[in-house]
Design a protein around this motif. Structure first.
Motif, PDB file in Angstrom:
ATOM      1  N   VAL A   1       0.957  -1.292   0.161  1.00  4.33           N
ATOM      2  CA  VAL A   1      -0.102  -0.003  -0.121  1.00  4.33           C
ATOM      3  C   VAL A   1       1.074   1.207   0.013  1.00  4.33           C
ATOM      4  O   VAL A   1       1.761   1.281   0.819  1.00  4.33           O
ATOM      5  CB  VAL A   1      -1.036   0.254   1.284  1.00  4.33           C
ATOM      6  N   LEU A   2       0.598   2.084  -0.930  1.00  2.44           N
ATOM      7  CA  LEU A   2       1.304   3.438  -1.030  1.00  2.44           C
ATOM      8  C   LEU A   2       0.556   4.403  -0.804  1.00  2.44           C
ATOM      9  O   LEU A   2      -0.457   4.764  -1.453  1.00  2.44           O
ATOM     10  CB  LEU A   2       1.970   3.600  -2.434  1.00  2.44           C
ATOM     11  N   PHE A   3       0.837   5.323   0.360  1.00  2.00           N
ATOM     12  CA  PHE A   3      -0.016   6.549   0.435  1.00  2.00           C
ATOM     13  C   PHE A   3       0.723   7.783   0.106  1.00  2.00           C
ATOM     14  O   PHE A   3       1.878   7.885   0.177  1.00  2.00           O
ATOM     15  CB  PHE A   3      -0.271   6.730   2.243  1.00  2.00           C
ATOM     16  N   ARG A   4      -0.029   8.577  -0.637  1.00  2.00           N
ATOM     17  CA  ARG A   4       0.658   9.846  -0.953  1.00  2.00           C
ATOM     18  C   ARG A   4      -0.348  10.944  -0.884  1.00  2.00           C
ATOM     19  O   ARG A   4      -1.585  10.985  -1.168  1.00  2.00           O
ATOM     20  CB  ARG A   4       0.680   9.726  -2.727  1.00  2.00           C
ATOM     21  N   GLU A   5       0.418  12.032   0.120  1.00  2.00           N
ATOM     22  CA  GLU A   5      -0.524  12.892   0.593  1.00  2.00           C
ATOM     23  C   GLU A   5      -0.233  14.346  -0.336  1.00  2.00           C
ATOM     24  O   GLU A   5       1.040  14.435  -0.162  1.00  2.00           O
ATOM     25  CB  GLU A   5      -0.273  13.150   1.843  1.00  2.00           C
ATOM     26  N   THR A   6      -1.147  15.015  -0.877  1.00  2.00           N
ATOM     27  CA  THR A   6      -0.803  16.137  -1.532  1.00  2.00           C
ATOM     28  C   THR A   6      -1.778  17.295  -0.750  1.00  2.00           C
ATOM     29  O   THR A   6      -2.791  16.925  -0.371  1.00  2.00           O
ATOM     30  CB  THR A   6      -1.039  15.956  -2.948  1.00  2.00           C
ATOM     31  N   PRO A   7      -1.311  18.409  -1.042  1.00  2.00           N
ATOM     32  CA  PRO A   7      -2.055  19.554  -0.278  1.00  2.00           C
ATOM     33  C   PRO A   7      -3.593  19.628  -0.910  1.00  2.00           C
ATOM     34  O   PRO A   7      -3.940  19.253  -2.209  1.00  2.00           O
ATOM     35  CB  PRO A   7      -1.134  20.979  -0.857  1.00  2.00           C
ATOM     36  N   SER A   8      -4.558  20.290  -0.163  1.00  2.00           N
ATOM     37  CA  SER A   8      -5.740  20.297  -0.539  1.00  2.00           C
ATOM     38  C   SER A   8      -6.006  20.899  -1.845  1.00  2.00           C
ATOM     39  O   SER A   8      -6.845  20.430  -2.478  1.00  2.00           O
ATOM     40  CB  SER A   8      -6.795  20.955   0.511  1.00  2.00           C
ATOM     41  N   GLU A   9      -5.088  22.023  -2.207  1.00  2.00           N
ATOM     42  CA  GLU A   9      -5.290  22.890  -3.343  1.00  2.00           C
ATOM     43  C   GLU A   9      -5.038  22.073  -4.520  1.00  2.00           C
ATOM     44  O   GLU A   9      -5.312  22.234  -6.014  1.00  2.00           O
ATOM     45  CB  GLU A   9      -4.617  24.203  -3.264  1.00  2.00           C
ATOM     46  N   ASN A  10      -4.386  20.680  -4.505  1.00  2.00           N
ATOM     47  CA  ASN A  10      -3.885  20.112  -5.674  1.00  2.00           C
ATOM     48  C   ASN A  10      -5.422  18.901  -5.813  1.00  2.00           C
ATOM     49  O   ASN A  10      -5.080  18.131  -6.865  1.00  2.00           O
ATOM     50  CB  ASN A  10      -2.722  19.337  -5.439  1.00  2.00           C
ATOM     51  N   HIS A  11      -6.174  18.992  -5.132  1.00  2.00           N
ATOM     52  CA  HIS A  11      -7.349  18.232  -5.335  1.00  2.00           C
ATOM     53  C   HIS A  11      -8.606  18.739  -5.732  1.00  2.00           C
ATOM     54  O   HIS A  11      -9.088  19.703  -5.215  1.00  2.00           O
ATOM     55  CB  HIS A  11      -7.946  17.327  -3.979  1.00  2.00           C
ATOM     56  N   ILE A  12      -8.775  18.820  -6.887  1.00  2.00           N
ATOM     57  CA  ILE A  12     -10.036  19.346  -7.630  1.00  2.00           C
ATOM     58  C   ILE A  12     -10.897  18.653  -8.022  1.00  2.00           C
ATOM     59  O   ILE A  12     -10.950  17.428  -8.681  1.00  2.00           O
ATOM     60  CB  ILE A  12      -9.404  20.128  -8.985  1.00  2.00           C
ATOM     61  N   CYS A  13     -12.329  19.024  -7.580  1.00  2.00           N
ATOM     62  CA  CYS A  13     -13.434  18.344  -7.940  1.00  2.00           C
ATOM     63  C   CYS A  13     -14.600  19.231  -8.419  1.00  2.00           C
ATOM     64  O   CYS A  13     -14.738  20.293  -7.570  1.00  2.00           O
ATOM     65  CB  CYS A  13     -13.862  17.616  -6.607  1.00  2.00           C
ATOM     66  N   GLY A  14     -15.301  19.133  -9.506  1.00  2.00           N
ATOM     67  CA  GLY A  14     -16.240  20.084  -9.789  1.00  2.00           C
ATOM     68  C   GLY A  14     -15.448  21.406 -10.102  1.00  2.00           C
ATOM     69  O   GLY A  14     -16.186  22.454 -10.168  1.00  2.00           O
ATOM     70  N   GLY A  15     -14.253  21.385 -10.344  1.00  2.00           N
ATOM     71  CA  GLY A  15     -13.679  22.705 -10.884  1.00  2.00           C
ATOM     72  C   GLY A  15     -13.275  23.577  -9.710  1.00  2.00           C
ATOM     73  O   GLY A  15     -12.841  24.695  -9.958  1.00  2.00           O
ATOM     74  N   ALA A  16     -13.476  22.854  -8.614  1.00  2.00           N
ATOM     75  CA  ALA A  16     -12.828  23.831  -7.278  1.00  2.00           C
ATOM     76  C   ALA A  16     -11.943  22.889  -6.380  1.00  2.00           C
ATOM     77  O   ALA A  16     -12.208  21.738  -6.354  1.00  2.00           O
ATOM     78  CB  ALA A  16     -14.087  24.276  -6.424  1.00  2.00           C
ATOM     79  N   PRO A  17     -10.989  23.653  -5.545  1.00  2.00           N
ATOM     80  CA  PRO A  17     -10.286  22.717  -4.866  1.00  2.00           C
ATOM     81  C   PRO A  17     -10.995  22.204  -3.645  1.00  2.00           C
ATOM     82  O   PRO A  17     -11.938  22.982  -3.316  1.00  2.00           O
ATOM     83  CB  PRO A  17      -9.101  23.740  -4.176  1.00  2.00           C
ATOM     84  N   LEU A  18     -10.866  21.243  -2.947  1.00  2.00           N
ATOM     85  CA  LEU A  18     -11.287  20.555  -1.787  1.00  2.00           C
ATOM     86  C   LEU A  18     -10.758  21.529  -0.679  1.00  2.00           C
ATOM     87  O   LEU A  18      -9.773  21.932  -0.676  1.00  2.00           O
ATOM     88  CB  LEU A  18     -10.940  19.239  -1.819  1.00  2.00           C
ATOM     89  N   PRO A  19     -11.649  21.360   0.338  1.00  2.00           N
ATOM     90  CA  PRO A  19     -10.959  22.117   1.606  1.00  2.00           C
ATOM     91  C   PRO A  19      -9.951  21.141   2.134  1.00  2.00           C
ATOM     92  O   PRO A  19     -10.062  19.895   1.892  1.00  2.00           O
ATOM     93  CB  PRO A  19     -12.306  22.405   2.429  1.00  2.00           C
ATOM     94  N   ALA A  20      -9.386  21.615   3.295  1.00  2.00           N
ATOM     95  CA  ALA A  20      -8.445  20.964   4.008  1.00  2.00           C
ATOM     96  C   ALA A  20      -9.449  19.958   4.704  1.00  2.00           C
ATOM     97  O   ALA A  20     -10.424  19.999   5.167  1.00  2.00           O
ATOM     98  CB  ALA A  20      -7.721  21.532   5.026  1.00  2.00           C
ATOM     99  N   TRP A  21      -8.685  18.603   4.918  1.00  2.00           N
ATOM    100  CA  TRP A  21      -9.402  17.453   5.514  1.00  2.00           C
ATOM    101  C   TRP A  21      -9.366  17.771   6.942  1.00  2.00           C
ATOM    102  O   TRP A  21      -8.384  17.960   7.742  1.00  2.00           O
ATOM    103  CB  TRP A  21      -8.497  16.248   5.055  1.00  2.00           C
ATOM    104  N   VAL A  22     -10.390  17.367   7.578  1.00  2.00           N
ATOM    105  CA  VAL A  22     -10.512  17.691   9.142  1.00  2.00           C
ATOM    106  C   VAL A  22     -11.333  16.505   9.661  1.00  2.00           C
ATOM    107  O   VAL A  22     -12.375  15.814   8.803  1.00  2.00           O
ATOM    108  CB  VAL A  22     -11.075  18.746   9.644  1.00  2.00           C
ATOM    109  N   PRO A  23     -10.939  15.623  10.692  1.00  2.00           N
ATOM    110  CA  PRO A  23     -11.878  14.392  11.234  1.00  2.00           C
ATOM    111  C   PRO A  23     -13.319  14.976  11.286  1.00  2.00           C
ATOM    112  O   PRO A  23     -13.655  15.895  11.519  1.00  2.00           O
ATOM    113  CB  PRO A  23     -11.377  14.213  12.234  1.00  2.00           C
ATOM    114  N   ALA A  24     -14.179  13.873  10.824  1.00  2.00           N
ATOM    115  CA  ALA A  24     -15.660  14.008  10.768  1.00  2.00           C
ATOM    116  C   ALA A  24     -15.988  14.158  12.370  1.00  2.00           C
ATOM    117  O   ALA A  24     -17.023  14.799  12.301  1.00  2.00           O
ATOM    118  CB  ALA A  24     -16.310  12.831  10.150  1.00  2.00           C
ATOM    119  N   ASP A  25     -15.340  13.879  13.085  1.00  2.00           N
ATOM    120  CA  ASP A  25     -15.868  13.878  14.583  1.00  2.00           C
ATOM    121  C   ASP A  25     -15.263  15.047  15.323  1.00  2.00           C
ATOM    122  O   ASP A  25     -15.320  15.253  16.512  1.00  2.00           O
ATOM    123  CB  ASP A  25     -15.613  12.539  15.571  1.00  2.00           C
ATOM    124  N   ALA A  26     -14.546  16.025  14.501  1.00  2.00           N
ATOM    125  CA  ALA A  26     -14.093  16.909  15.141  1.00  2.00           C
ATOM    126  C   ALA A  26     -15.012  18.465  14.885  1.00  2.00           C
ATOM    127  O   ALA A  26     -15.930  18.397  14.478  1.00  2.00           O
ATOM    128  CB  ALA A  26     -12.765  17.715  14.210  1.00  2.00           C
TER     129      ALA A  26
END
Length: 120
Positions: A95-120
């Motif tokens: 298994v290879l995990f690759r983490e890249t900044p949120s601004e590099n994850h584009i969905c629907g034409g917009a960057p995704l927000p930073a990830w935070v735990p669902a229970d936070a």
């Protein structure tokens, strides 16, 4: 939001590949990103490889922030799934995990927000 690609040996039946895909999506919800379903992308593909020699290989692309325990829980769940579905011993899973900044994850034409735990 992970993007996960699972490589399985060529000749793996399509129904088995579908069960692996759904099983990985379920594992993500139980381990890596509880309650976060909108951006879960899982693909299973056949490769020219044998169990223990290039397969199974799992690539997980995600935004930074998951604790090592979440990642380990995902790996364990996937290992169990692949052992059940294709007979792959957990020791042969890579298994290879690759983490890249949120601004590099584009969905629907917009960057995704930073990830935070669902229970936070």
């Amino acid at each position: 939001m992970p993007v996960i690609r699972v490589d399985v040996p060529g000749g793996t039946p399509l129904e088995t590949q579908k069960r692996i895909r759904l099983g990985v999506k379920d594992a993500v919800l139980r381990t890596l990103a509880p309650k976060e379903t909108k951006y879960d992308y899982v693909a299973v593909r056949e490769v020219v490889a044998e169990i223990g020699d290039g397969a199974p290989l799992v690539q997980v692309d995600l935004r930074p922030g998951r604790e090592p325990e979440r990642k380990k829980a995902l790996v364990d769940a996937i290992a169990e799934l692949l052992e059940r579905e294709i007979g792959s011993p957990p020791a042969d899973l890579y298994v290879l995990f690759r983490e890249t900044p949120s601004e590099n994850h584009i969905c629907g034409g917009a960057p995704l927000p930073a990830w935070v735990p669902a229970d936070a």
